[in-house]
Design an enzyme around this catalytic site. Structure first.
Site, PDB file in Angstrom:
ATOM      1  N   ASP A   7      45.465  27.508  20.892  1.00 44.44           N
ATOM      2  CA  ASP A   7      46.958  27.380  21.325  1.00 44.44           C
ATOM      3  C   ASP A   7      47.481  26.005  20.885  1.00 44.44           C
ATOM      4  O   ASP A   7      48.913  25.791  21.025  1.00 44.44           O
ATOM      5  CB  ASP A   7      47.293  27.840  22.635  1.00 44.44           C
ATOM      6  CG  ASP A   7      48.674  28.176  22.956  1.00 44.44           C
ATOM      7  OD1 ASP A   7      49.376  28.612  21.944  1.00 44.44           O
ATOM      8  OD2 ASP A   7      49.095  27.994  24.133  1.00 44.44           O
ATOM      9  N   GLN A  25      48.479  30.046  29.931  1.00 43.38           N
ATOM     10  CA  GLN A  25      49.963  30.360  30.012  1.00 43.38           C
ATOM     11  C   GLN A  25      50.711  29.278  30.579  1.00 43.38           C
ATOM     12  O   GLN A  25      50.265  29.097  31.729  1.00 43.38           O
ATOM     13  CB  GLN A  25      50.320  31.888  30.370  1.00 43.38           C
ATOM     14  CG  GLN A  25      51.809  31.938  30.211  1.00 43.38           C
ATOM     15  CD  GLN A  25      51.924  32.246  28.593  1.00 43.38           C
ATOM     16  OE1 GLN A  25      51.410  32.683  27.873  1.00 43.38           O
ATOM     17  NE2 GLN A  25      53.434  31.695  28.387  1.00 43.38           N
ATOM     18  N   LYS A  80      50.500  39.217  23.988  1.00 42.01           N
ATOM     19  CA  LYS A  80      49.638  38.524  23.193  1.00 42.01           C
ATOM     20  C   LYS A  80      48.298  39.397  23.264  1.00 42.01           C
ATOM     21  O   LYS A  80      47.618  39.407  22.208  1.00 42.01           O
ATOM     22  CB  LYS A  80      49.281  37.193  23.746  1.00 42.01           C
ATOM     23  CG  LYS A  80      50.470  36.057  23.377  1.00 42.01           C
ATOM     24  CD  LYS A  80      50.375  34.947  24.110  1.00 42.01           C
ATOM     25  CE  LYS A  80      51.612  34.014  24.163  1.00 42.01           C
ATOM     26  NZ  LYS A  80      51.506  32.676  24.887  1.00 42.01           N
TER      27      LYS A  80
END
Ligand code: NAP
Length: 276
Positions: free
Chosen positions: A116, A93, A49
Site C-alpha cells: 500500500d 486501513q 479490496k
C-alpha cells in the site's frame, strides 16, 4: 479520465499473473488486511479490496481488531504478519483512531510487504527515486495520467492536500517526473489563485467541491482524489468540465485505480518472494 476501465484492465492482467504464479510455483499471493474498529467507510473499503483480491486470484487474510486496541498490540500484530512467509502484502486501513501512533503502526510493515506504500521507507524510496512500492492512490494517479499521455515535465502541478498517504507522495511522484510542484494545504492563502496557475491539479482534501471550475486555468488537467458524502469529489465537476482538458469523475476515476495498484503490487511482492 476513465479510471474504471483502466483499472479493470490492470486487474485482469494481475489475475493472469496470479494464475501463472500459482501454476509455476504453487505460490498463492496473499494480502493481509488489518482493520481497527468498525468505522463504516473503512469496513466498506476493506470489503471492496478483499472482493477485488478474490476476483484476481489473490487470497486475503482479514484481521479485525477492536477500536480499543493500543499501539503496542497493533504493532505486534503487524510485526507477526511481516514475519509470516505466507503473507506477501499488508494493508493497514487508515485511519486507525486518534489514540494510536499510526506512523509506528505503518512502520511495523516490512518494506518488502508494504504493497500500500505507507511506510517511511516507501516514502523515502518514492522521494529519492529508489526501487520500492508506491503509495497506491498517488501511484494510481500517475498511471492514469500516463494512460492519457499527460505531459508532466516542466509543467506546473498543484497538489491540494499534504497527507502522508496521498498529497505528499503524489507531489513526490510528480516531482520525479520533472513537474514543478506546489503543495497547498489548510493554511495556504489564496488557494484559488494558486490553483489557477496549474497545468495539472491534484485535489486530495476531503472537502466537497472546494475547487470551483472558475478557479481553473483553461486546458488544465484535473485529478480529483477526494471522496465526500454523496459521491462528491473535491472539485465541482460540472463547473470544471467547462475549463479542464481532462478530468477524473468521482466515482470512477482515482478510486478504482487505487485498488488496482494495490493488487498489482501484491503480485509483485508474491513473485519476488517466490523467486527468492
Ligand atoms: P487528510 O489526511 O484529512 O488530509 C487532508 C489534507 O487537505 C490536509 O493536508 C489538509 O491540510 C488539507 N486541507 C484541509 N482543508 C483544506 C482547505 N480548506 N484548503 C486546502 N487544503 C485543505 O485526508 P486524506 O487521507 O489525504 O484524504 C483526502 C481525500 O482523498 C478524502 O476525501 C479521502 O476520502 C480521499 N481519498 C481517496 C482515496 C481513493 O482511493 N480514491 C484514497 C485515500 C483518500 P493540513 O495538512 O494543513 O491539515
Amino acid at each position: 479520465m476513465d479510471g474504471t476501465d483502466l483499472a479493470r484492465r490492470m486487474v485482469e492482467r494481475t489475475a493472469e499473473r496470479a494464475r501463472d504464479l500459482r501454476e509455476r510455483t504453487g505460490v498463492v499471493p496473499c494480502l493481509a488486511t488489518v482493520l481497527v474498529g468498525e468505522d463504516p467507510a473503512s469496513v466498506t473499503y476493506v470489503r471492496m479490496k478483499r472482493n477485488r483480491c478474490a476476483k484476481a486470484g489473490i487470497e486475503s487474510r482479514h484481521i479485525a481488531l477492536p477500536g480499543t486496541v493500543g499501539t503496542a498490540e497493533l504493532v505486534d500484530t503487524i510485526g507477526a504478519l511481516s514475519a509470516d512467509p505466507a503473507v506477501h502484502g499488508i494493508l493497514l486501513q487508515h485511519p486507525v483512531g486518534e489514540h494510536i501512533d499510526e506512523r509506528a503502526a505503518f512502520d511495523a510493515i516490512a518494506p518488502e510487504k508494504d504493497v500500500d506504500g505507507v511506510t517511511s521507507m516507501s516514502f523515502a524510496a518514492m522521494s529519492f527515486g529508489l526501487p520500492g512500492f508506491v503509495s497506491c492512490t498517488p501511484g494510481g494517479i500517475m498511471r492514469l495520467l500516463d494512460a492519457y499521455d499527460v505531459e508532466l515535465a516542466g509543467r506546473h502541478a498543484v497538489v491540494v492536500g499534504r497527507s502522508a498517504i496521498l498529497g505528499k507522495p503524489a507531489g513526490m511522484l510528480l516531482l520525479a517526473r520533472n513537474a514543478t510542484v506546489t503543495y497547498c494545504h489548510s493554511r495556504t492563502r489564496d488557494l484559488a489563485e494558486i490553483v489557477g496557475q496549474a497545468d495539472v491539479v491534484v485535489a486530495a482534501v476531503g472537502r466537497a467541491r472546494l475547487i470551483k471550475g472558475s478557479d481553473l486555468k483553461p486546458g488544465a488537467v484535473v485529478v480529483d482524489a477526494g471522496y465526500n458524502e454523496g459521491n462528491v469529489g473535491d472539485v465541482d465537476f460540472e463547473g470544471a468540465l467547462e475549463r479542464a482538458s481532462l478530468i477524473t469523475p468521482v466515482p470512477g476515476g482515482v478510486g478504482p485505480m487505487t485498488i488496482a495498484l494495490l493488487l498489482e503490487q501484491t503480485l509483485d511482492s508474491a513473485e519476488r518472494a517466490a523467486a527468492a
